[in-house]
Design an enzyme around this catalytic site. Sequence first.
Site, PDB file in Angstrom:
ATOM      1  N   LEU A 103       0.738  -1.093   0.025  1.00 16.68           N
ATOM      2  CA  LEU A 103       0.066  -0.089  -0.013  1.00 16.68           C
ATOM      3  C   LEU A 103       0.985   1.286   0.054  1.00 16.68           C
ATOM      4  CD1 LEU A 103      -2.586  -1.108   2.851  1.00 16.68           C
ATOM      5  CD2 LEU A 103      -2.953  -1.052   0.176  1.00 16.68           C
ATOM      6  N   ASP A 104       0.587   2.198  -0.571  1.00 16.98           N
ATOM      7  CA  ASP A 104       1.356   3.681  -0.806  1.00 16.98           C
ATOM      8  C   ASP A 104       1.444   4.007   0.806  1.00 16.98           C
ATOM      9  OD1 ASP A 104       1.011   3.762  -3.270  1.00 16.98           O
ATOM     10  OD2 ASP A 104      -0.423   5.422  -3.495  1.00 16.98           O
ATOM     11  N   MET A 105       2.527   4.614   1.061  1.00 17.15           N
ATOM     12  CA  MET A 105       2.943   5.115   2.566  1.00 17.15           C
ATOM     13  C   MET A 105       1.559   5.526   3.041  1.00 17.15           C
ATOM     14  SD  MET A 105       5.909   7.923   3.601  1.00 17.15           S
ATOM     15  CE  MET A 105       4.698   9.154   3.053  1.00 17.15           C
ATOM     16  N   ARG A 115      -5.261   7.175  -6.951  1.00 19.47           N
ATOM     17  CA  ARG A 115      -4.875   8.628  -6.671  1.00 19.47           C
ATOM     18  C   ARG A 115      -4.896   9.193  -8.152  1.00 19.47           C
ATOM     19  NH1 ARG A 115       0.151   8.102  -2.776  1.00 19.47           N
ATOM     20  NH2 ARG A 115       0.187  10.451  -2.763  1.00 19.47           N
TER      21      ARG A 115
END
Length: 220
Positions: A63-65, A166
């Site tokens: 997962l993205d930070m 996003r």
Amino acid sequence: MHSLPYSAPPDTGLDVVHADAALLVLNKPGGLLSVPGRGPGKDDCLARRAQAVYPDALIVHRLDMETSGLIVLARGAEMQRRLSAAFQSRQVDKGYVAVVDGRLAEAAGTIDLPLVADWPNRPRQKVDHELGKPSLTRWRRLAYDPAQDATRVALAPETGRSHQLRVHLLALGHPILGDALYAPPAAQAKAPRLLLHADTLAFAHPQNGAPLAFACPAPF
């Protein structure tokens, strides 16, 4: 190149949603890297924290930070191989919830836009109809908040490109609130963090094929 400062959230212990001999399902806090980042000061990450408790834990996907929510780790190399194959062959159903800027006119829809790394502006990604890899996101409107002029949406990515949700929502004209990489300043300022959370996961158990399904409500 955009290099966001990294300050890992305090280690208050793992939020374990599921644990067995083959795999772990954890609820990753927003702001924590999934794996160690490049450069000094980026060693603290979910994989390292998990390995401190479960030494055989191995990352399967990321997962993205800034994204919070459900993430699977394998226990041992064989389980990692099986789970990675399931993710790569799209045998895993992933669901997300996000809060985006503005009002979505439709009740539901599909975003089918190819994505590629925006090399001069790494780690950003961009839509590119010539060089991009096929990327598909299904979305469904959940609720509209007129006070904030923001819409809560359910998201189901069919593909797993970097920053897919996003960039796709940005391309739709509705960036995710609090997105420091992609949202314009006004939408960034509407939230203290990226309002994107992995809230559901479903897949077959890598040992016995039994169906597994997990849910973790968003903290926003």
